[in-house]
Design an enzyme around this catalytic site. Structure first.
Site, PDB file in Angstrom:
ATOM      1  N   LYS A  35      28.975 102.743 107.477  1.00 21.06           N
ATOM      2  CA  LYS A  35      28.763 103.338 106.147  1.00 21.06           C
ATOM      3  C   LYS A  35      27.282 103.251 105.764  1.00 21.06           C
ATOM      4  O   LYS A  35      26.503 102.540 106.410  1.00 21.06           O
ATOM      5  CB  LYS A  35      29.619 102.611 105.120  1.00 21.06           C
ATOM      6  CG  LYS A  35      29.239 101.158 104.968  1.00 21.06           C
ATOM      7  CD  LYS A  35      30.090 100.444 103.940  1.00 21.06           C
ATOM      8  CE  LYS A  35      29.675  98.989 103.864  1.00 21.06           C
ATOM      9  NZ  LYS A  35      30.030  98.328 102.634  1.00 21.06           N
ATOM     10  N   ARG A 129      37.734  94.206  93.346  1.00 20.97           N
ATOM     11  CA  ARG A 129      36.974  95.452  93.469  1.00 20.97           C
ATOM     12  C   ARG A 129      38.030  96.536  93.651  1.00 20.97           C
ATOM     13  O   ARG A 129      38.911  96.635  92.798  1.00 20.97           O
ATOM     14  CB  ARG A 129      36.010  95.329  94.659  1.00 20.97           C
ATOM     15  CG  ARG A 129      34.725  96.073  94.475  1.00 20.97           C
ATOM     16  CD  ARG A 129      33.675  95.717  95.507  1.00 20.97           C
ATOM     17  NE  ARG A 129      34.070  95.977  96.878  1.00 20.97           N
ATOM     18  CZ  ARG A 129      33.268  95.833  97.929  1.00 20.97           C
ATOM     19  NH1 ARG A 129      32.026  95.433  97.768  1.00 20.97           N
ATOM     20  NH2 ARG A 129      33.683  96.090  99.158  1.00 20.97           N
ATOM     21  N   HIS A 161      39.561  92.526 101.624  1.00 20.67           N
ATOM     22  CA  HIS A 161      38.147  92.203 101.864  1.00 20.67           C
ATOM     23  C   HIS A 161      37.827  90.866 101.192  1.00 20.67           C
ATOM     24  O   HIS A 161      38.223  90.639 100.046  1.00 20.67           O
ATOM     25  CB  HIS A 161      37.287  93.331 101.290  1.00 20.67           C
ATOM     26  CG  HIS A 161      35.866  93.344 101.740  1.00 20.67           C
ATOM     27  ND1 HIS A 161      35.485  93.196 103.056  1.00 20.67           N
ATOM     28  CD2 HIS A 161      34.704  93.511 101.050  1.00 20.67           C
ATOM     29  CE1 HIS A 161      34.162  93.272 103.151  1.00 20.67           C
ATOM     30  NE2 HIS A 161      33.664  93.445 101.938  1.00 20.67           N
ATOM     31  N   ARG A 217      36.241  93.989 111.092  1.00 20.61           N
ATOM     32  CA  ARG A 217      35.310  95.051 110.663  1.00 20.61           C
ATOM     33  C   ARG A 217      33.900  94.465 110.653  1.00 20.61           C
ATOM     34  O   ARG A 217      33.571  93.668 109.772  1.00 20.61           O
ATOM     35  CB  ARG A 217      35.674  95.542 109.255  1.00 20.61           C
ATOM     36  CG  ARG A 217      37.133  95.985 109.090  1.00 20.61           C
ATOM     37  CD  ARG A 217      37.379  96.598 107.712  1.00 20.61           C
ATOM     38  NE  ARG A 217      37.055  95.697 106.625  1.00 20.61           N
ATOM     39  CZ  ARG A 217      37.920  94.904 105.995  1.00 20.61           C
ATOM     40  NH1 ARG A 217      39.198  94.911 106.340  1.00 20.61           N
ATOM     41  NH2 ARG A 217      37.534  94.119 105.017  1.00 20.61           N
ATOM     42  N   TYR A 260      -2.385  98.026  91.433  1.00 25.95           N
ATOM     43  CA  TYR A 260      -2.043  98.071  90.003  1.00 25.95           C
ATOM     44  C   TYR A 260      -1.927  96.668  89.417  1.00 25.95           C
ATOM     45  O   TYR A 260      -1.254  95.809  89.987  1.00 25.95           O
ATOM     46  CB  TYR A 260      -0.706  98.781  89.812  1.00 25.95           C
ATOM     47  CG  TYR A 260      -0.722 100.256  90.141  1.00 25.95           C
ATOM     48  CD1 TYR A 260      -1.672 101.111  89.575  1.00 25.95           C
ATOM     49  CD2 TYR A 260       0.225 100.791  90.997  1.00 25.95           C
ATOM     50  CE1 TYR A 260      -1.667 102.469  89.876  1.00 25.95           C
ATOM     51  CE2 TYR A 260       0.243 102.151  91.290  1.00 25.95           C
ATOM     52  CZ  TYR A 260      -0.714 102.978  90.730  1.00 25.95           C
ATOM     53  OH  TYR A 260      -0.710 104.307  91.019  1.00 25.95           O
ATOM     54  N   CYS A 307       2.990  99.784  95.794  1.00 26.48           N
ATOM     55  CA  CYS A 307       3.010 101.035  95.021  1.00 26.48           C
ATOM     56  C   CYS A 307       4.102 101.967  95.565  1.00 26.48           C
ATOM     57  O   CYS A 307       4.836 101.618  96.485  1.00 26.48           O
ATOM     58  CB  CYS A 307       1.655 101.730  95.126  1.00 26.48           C
ATOM     59  SG  CYS A 307       0.275 100.651  94.735  1.00 26.48           S
ATOM     60  N   MET A 308       4.175 103.165  94.985  1.00 27.04           N
ATOM     61  CA  MET A 308       5.226 104.104  95.389  1.00 27.04           C
ATOM     62  C   MET A 308       5.065 104.546  96.848  1.00 27.04           C
ATOM     63  O   MET A 308       6.052 104.615  97.589  1.00 27.04           O
ATOM     64  CB  MET A 308       5.202 105.330  94.473  1.00 27.04           C
ATOM     65  CG  MET A 308       6.355 106.277  94.702  1.00 27.04           C
ATOM     66  SD  MET A 308       6.269 107.744  93.662  1.00 27.04           S
ATOM     67  CE  MET A 308       6.488 107.072  92.034  1.00 27.04           C
ATOM     68  N   ASP A 309       3.832 104.831  97.264  1.00 25.27           N
ATOM     69  CA  ASP A 309       3.602 105.418  98.587  1.00 25.27           C
ATOM     70  C   ASP A 309       2.781 104.535  99.507  1.00 25.27           C
ATOM     71  O   ASP A 309       2.531 104.898 100.644  1.00 25.27           O
ATOM     72  CB  ASP A 309       2.810 106.727  98.459  1.00 25.27           C
ATOM     73  CG  ASP A 309       3.294 107.558  97.303  1.00 25.27           C
ATOM     74  OD1 ASP A 309       4.423 108.041  97.393  1.00 25.27           O
ATOM     75  OD2 ASP A 309       2.549 107.686  96.313  1.00 25.27           O
TER      76      ASP A 309
HETATM   77  C1  LIG Z   1      35.443  97.016 103.286  1.00 23.41           C
HETATM   78  C2  LIG Z   1      34.341  96.487 104.138  1.00 23.41           C
HETATM   79  N1  LIG Z   1      34.622  95.978 105.339  1.00 23.41           N
HETATM   80  C3  LIG Z   1      33.672  95.487 106.143  1.00 23.41           C
HETATM   81  C4  LIG Z   1      32.352  95.499 105.754  1.00 23.41           C
HETATM   82  C5  LIG Z   1      31.319  94.915 106.690  1.00 23.41           C
HETATM   83  O1  LIG Z   1      30.779  93.761 106.123  1.00 23.41           O
HETATM   84  P1  LIG Z   1      29.592  92.992 106.876  1.00 23.41           P
HETATM   85  O2  LIG Z   1      28.429  93.929 106.842  1.00 23.41           O
HETATM   86  O3  LIG Z   1      29.364  91.787 106.033  1.00 23.41           O
HETATM   87  O4  LIG Z   1      30.072  92.717 108.234  1.00 23.41           O
HETATM   88  C6  LIG Z   1      32.015  96.020 104.506  1.00 23.41           C
HETATM   89  C7  LIG Z   1      30.615  96.002 104.056  1.00 23.41           C
HETATM   90  O5  LIG Z   1      30.292  95.628 102.978  1.00 23.41           O
HETATM   91  C8  LIG Z   1      33.036  96.537 103.672  1.00 23.41           C
HETATM   92  O6  LIG Z   1      32.764  97.072 102.475  1.00 23.41           O
END
Ligand SMILES: Cc1ncc(COP(=O)(O)O)c(C=O)c1O
Length: 369
Positions: A35, A129, A161, A217, A260, A307-309
């Site tokens: 993701k 969540r 989770h 995961r 800055y 800074c920004m850039d």
């Molecule tokens: C639902 C879920 N599973 C697994 C992960 C992977 O977690 P990590 O990067 O701590 O291994 C995430 C990441 O936040 C997540 O949102």
């Protein structure tokens, strides 16, 4: 896109990290979490490397990410978990994507979206969540059993989770695992036995074998970063190197103030280097006057406000010329700081350092085949 701001992503190292993580959970399937543009590393190339490296599943947050993977040719098991209003459930089902239901309304919308769509149930075991909690979970289980036996959908997974997996001694971990096991039993009693039950992220994969169940995961550790300084994974190494070049070099006298707000003033004559990346590239401004960069096999401090850039480094008396390479962060092999060092300088976590990179970076991939 600019060669002056380049992210080099080592896909061979990524695959080696997945293999190392597999040895922590040899009996579980492995889901590579890609993701958020693969935590800034680039979703499609990383996903391809994950499949080639034997990842059994891919995991993403949003339906858009899942559909982008399918559009790029990915065909394997794929779960997405962040359902928002207007999700194209039918399109996802037809693309063979497992979606996640946290409410009965979602489940019913999924059931009518296609022919027997695949869905995983998310139980909230304490993170508060997404996921169903308490009476909502009871209702979700009942609806899942009804819709599955009517042939309207297939429940392929149940998952949750952890809130505190990066603190292995935290009592929440035992509590969440207990609640999860009870939820699995409740679903089985209702006649639903999905193919995968899963709970563990990277931290739980390396510290909590009892949570491995059918699948783990893995996100952050697959990118070679520790889930927390307290949860080190010595077998993995950082996959990403962020590098740039000096855009200007100048000798300044003692008393010269930088950037800055004049938040840094040279005590001695020194050489300043201008680096053409800033918070527009996702470099954390909170690391102003605190972070370091890698130059000529040593570390040089960032001086003054980022800074920004652009930002300014203090090269001291080192010889330097415009165009010389400078490393923002990397594996640390050449003395350069790591994403973890930047996290500490910026007051955040390494996840945010890599994921927030934006703007003008180009990405170069090494290996992966
Ligand atoms: C639902 C879920 N599973 C697994 C992960 C992977 O977690 P990590 O990067 O701590 O291994 C995430 C990441 O936040 C997540 O949102």
């Amino acid at each position: 896109m600019s060669a002056n701001a380049e992210l080099v992503v080592d896909l061979d190292q990524y695959r080696a990290n997945l293999a190392a993580l597999r040895s922590y959970a040899p009996d579980a399937l492995q889901m590579a979490v890609v993701k958020a543009n693969a935590y800034g590393h680039g979703m499609v190339p990383v996903a391809r490397a994950a499949r080639l490296g034997g990842a059994d599943w891919l995991g993403v947050a949003t339906p858009d990410e899942a559909l982008a993977l399918r559009a790029a040719g990915d065909e394997g098991p794929l779960l997405c978990w962040l359902m928002t209003p207007g999700v194209p459930f039918g399109e996802l089902a037809d693309a063979g994507v497992d979606v996640t239901a946290s409410t009965v309304d979602q489940l019913e919308a999924i059931a009518v979206s296609s022919d027997r769509p695949r869905v995983q149930l998310k139980v909230d075991t304490g993170l508060s969540r997404n996921g169903a909690f308490g009476a909502q979970w009871d209702a979700l289980v009942a609806a899942a059993a009804r819709l599955q036996s009517a042939g309207s959908l297939e429940v392929t997974g149940i998952w949750s989770h952890f809130a505190c997996a990066d603190e292995p001694g935290h009592p929440a971990n035992d509590e969440q695992e207990t609640v999860f096991r009870a939820a699995v039993d409740q679903l089985a009693t209702a006649g639903v036995r999905p193919e995968v039950r899963h709970l563990a992220n990277s931290a739980a994969t390396v510290t909590r074998p009892s949570s491995h169940l059918d699948l783990v995961r893995v996100g952050i550790a697959s990118y070679g970063l520790d889930p927390d300084p307290a949860v080190s994974v010595p077998e993995v190494r950082p996959v990403m190197t962020a590098r740039s070049v000096l855009a200007q070099v100048k000798r300044v006298p003692a008393g010269a103030s930088v950037s800055y707000g004049w938040r840094w003033t040279a005590e001695h004559e020194t050489t300043l280097g201008l680096v053409p990346v800033g918070y527009g590239e996702g470099i954390h401004r909170t690391a102003s006057n605190r972070a370091e960069m890698g130059f000529a096999a040593s570390r040089v401090p960032v001086r003054g406000t980022i800074c920004m850039d652009q930002l300014v480094v203090d090269l001291g008396d080192r010889p330097a010329r415009i165009g010389d390479p400078i490393t923002v962060f990397g594996p640390g092999d050449d003395g350069e700081p790591t994403a973890q060092d930047w996290a500490e300088a910026a007051g955040t976590i390494n996840y945010e350092i890599v994921t927030r990179l934006a703007g003008r970076w180009s990405r170069t991939y090494r290996g992966g085949r």
